[in-house]
Design an enzyme around this catalytic site. Sequence first.
Site, PDB file in Angstrom:
ATOM      1  N   GLU A 169     -14.035   2.079   0.759  1.00  0.00           N
ATOM      2  CA  GLU A 169     -13.410   2.594   1.973  1.00  0.00           C
ATOM      3  C   GLU A 169     -13.685   4.080   2.177  1.00  0.00           C
ATOM      4  O   GLU A 169     -13.710   4.571   3.307  1.00  0.00           O
ATOM      5  CB  GLU A 169     -11.905   2.363   1.935  1.00  0.00           C
ATOM      6  CG  GLU A 169     -11.188   3.153   0.852  1.00  0.00           C
ATOM      7  CD  GLU A 169      -9.677   2.999   0.901  1.00  0.00           C
ATOM      8  OE1 GLU A 169      -9.182   2.281   1.796  1.00  0.00           O
ATOM      9  OE2 GLU A 169      -8.995   3.583   0.052  1.00  0.00           O
TER      10      GLU A 169
ATOM     11  N   ASP B 272       0.822  -1.216   0.000  1.00  0.00           N
ATOM     12  CA  ASP B 272       0.000   0.000   0.000  1.00  0.00           C
ATOM     13  C   ASP B 272       0.858   1.269   0.000  1.00  0.00           C
ATOM     14  O   ASP B 272       2.059   1.236   0.260  1.00  0.00           O
ATOM     15  CB  ASP B 272      -0.886  -0.031   1.248  1.00  0.00           C
ATOM     16  CG  ASP B 272      -2.172   0.768   1.088  1.00  0.00           C
ATOM     17  OD1 ASP B 272      -2.303   1.521   0.104  1.00  0.00           O
ATOM     18  OD2 ASP B 272      -3.046   0.628   1.957  1.00  0.00           O
TER      19      ASP B 272
END
Length: 655
Positions: free
Chosen positions: A462, A407
Site C-alpha cells: 500500500e 484497523d
Amino acid sequence: MTHGLHIASLLMVACSAFATTYSVKSPDGLNEIVLNAEHALTISIMRNNTPIVAPTEIALELQGGETLGLAPHVKDMQARAIDDVIQTPIYKKSQIVAKGNQKTITFDGNYSVTLAAFNDGVAYRWETSRTGEITIVNEKGGLVAAKDYHAFITYGNGDFKGDRLQVSWENLYTDGAISSIDTKQLIFLPLYIKTDAGVLVMSETDLADYPGMNFFKVEGKTAFTACFAKYPDQTTIEDTQRHRRIHGRQGFIAKTQGTRTFPWRTFTLAATPAHLINADLNYTLATPSVLRDTSWIKPGKVAWDWWNDWNVKHVNFRAGCNTETYKFYIDFAAKHNIEYVILDEGWSKHLKIMEISDEVDLVELFKYAAKKEVGLILWASWPQLYNRQEEVIKKYAEMGAKGFKIDFFDRDDQDVVRYLEETAKVAAKYKVLVDYHGIFKPAGLQRKYPNIINYEAVFGLEQLKWGDNKRDFMRHDTILPFTRMVAGPMDYTPGAMLNATKSSFAANWAAPMSQGTRVHQMALLVMLEAPLQMLCDSPSNYLDNPACTAFMADIPTVWDETIGIAGEPGKNCVIARRKGDEWYIAAIGNWDAQEITIDLAPILKKGRWTAEIFKDGVNADRDAKDWAFEKTKFHAADKLTISLKPGGGWVGHFE
C-alpha cells in the site's frame, strides 16, 4: 491432536544451597542461554560456544518500590525435557516437532524465571505467584550484543503529540553496525543481528494482558534497552473515528493478576539467514489453541478493493464503493475460486459501523456472495468496535459476514493487547475471522486463537500508492522473510499487475503500480507467510492477465512444510513450500540482476517432477510486466539455476 508440551522427564532439585549460574542447552548442543543470579539477574546467550549476547540485566519493577531480580536469592530449581509433536491447524507447516530443555529458577519473593532452549533458539520468561493484583511499573530487559555486530532494524514512524508509542509499526528497514544506530528513535521488534556464530532474531511471544516490547539503542554501547508503553490515561476518538488517541499515560505499564506467567523473550538462532525461515520458536512457546473446533476457520485469498481504488473497466455501471462494483468483485472471486472479497473503508456510513452506506446494499451482497460461495470480510477501525465487539460482530455475523479487518490500532499498550484477545474470543464465538491492521508484530496470540488469520505490522505494498520513487521495495522485500516474518504471518498484500522498473516507477493513488517485475509480485504469494492473502489489484487487471491470475489464484495460503533454501537480507531469498504432494519454489531479488543455483534434492527428495514455471521475461529489465512461462521436467537430483532480472522474481509449481 496434541496441543501442549509433553514433559518427557522431570528433575526436582531440592538442596539447601543453590548455584548462582544456571544454563540450558538445546538438544543439539549449539544454543545455550545462561541466567546469572549473583547480584542482579542477567541473561546471556551463546551459540556453538561463541558468546553472542553479553550479560543483559533483567528485572520487574513493581509499584511500591520492589524490584524482582535485584539481590536475588534462589529458592528452588526444576528442570524438564520437552519432546512433543504439535499439530498446527493454520501455519507454515502442518506440525512442529518440539524438542527442547527448560529450567525454572524460583526465588524468594514468590517469582521465578524460566529458561528454554530449542534447536531453533532460546527464550526466557518471568512468572509471579502472588495473591490479588500487581502493578508493573516497568520491565528491564533488552539485548547487549557481545560485539559491534551488523543489525537490520526498523525505526518508529510517528510521534503523535509527543508520544512515540502511537505508531503503526510500519517502516522500511535500515542496517549497519549496532554502534551506528540512532539512539533517539524507537526500534521495532523483531530485531535481526548477524553474529560470529550465525544469525539472531529477537522478538516475543505469548503476549497477553501486557504491553508489547520495543527497543531503544543505548548511547555509546552495543546494546538495546527495552521500552514499554505505559497504560493510557485519557483517550479520545479522532480522525472521523479512525484512531483512539492517548492524551497522557499513567505511571505503570500493566496492572495484572499477581499469579501469572509473562511473555517469552525469544531469540531465534540459526546458522544462516535461510534457516530462520524454518524456525518455529515463537509458535512453539505460545499458548495452545483454546478453540476446540477450528474446522470452520478457512484460510484463503481475498479479492481486495482499496488498493486498486475500486477501479474496474468495461462495465455498464459507475465503479466505486457500491453494490454493482462489489458484485463484480464477487463474480471475479467465484470464477477463480478465491475464497473471500473484502469490503474496505466506505461500506459503512461515515465510519459509523452500525449504519450502512446508501451506496451499498449489504443484505443483497451477502445473499449474492453466498450463492457464489464467496465469503465477505468487512473493514472497521478499532474505535468503532471498542467495548461493543459483541454487538457489532453478532449483528454482521448473523447477516453473513465471515470476517473483520480491524484497523488503526497504532498502539501496543496493555489496553490494546487486552482488546485483541477479547475481540478474537468474541469473533470465535460467532465463527468470524479477524485480520489486525495498523498493529504491532504478531506475538503468539494467533496460536491461542487461530481465527486471528493475519496481522499487518509491515511496510506493505500500500505504501507505493503514495510517496516518491526513492523507496527501495526490492531491497525491502528481500529483508522481510528474515526479519518481520520470523515473528509470524503478515498482510503485505502482493499481486500487482502494473509493474515498473526502477526508472519508470511512480506513485499513483488511483492506478497504483509495484516496483520490480510481474513475476516478483507472483513469487511473493509463495514467499510471504499469510493465511489470509490479499490479491491487491483490480479484477479487471487480473482478467486482462489470465495466465498469471490463474496461477496466483491456485497458490495455497497454509502449508504442510516450509524450507528456507538460500538468501541474504537485502540481496535475495529462495523459499520452498509444500502442500500435500506438491511443491512451490519462489525466489526474489533486489535491483541487481543475479543468478542463484539451488540443489533440488533436499526439497523433492526423489523421482521425476513436472514443473510449471513463471520467470522474468527477456525484456523485463525494460518492461517489468514482461514474463515467460515454461513447463518442464526435473529429476530430484537436478540442480536448478534461477535467473533474476533487476527487481526480479521466479516461481515454480512442482508435481
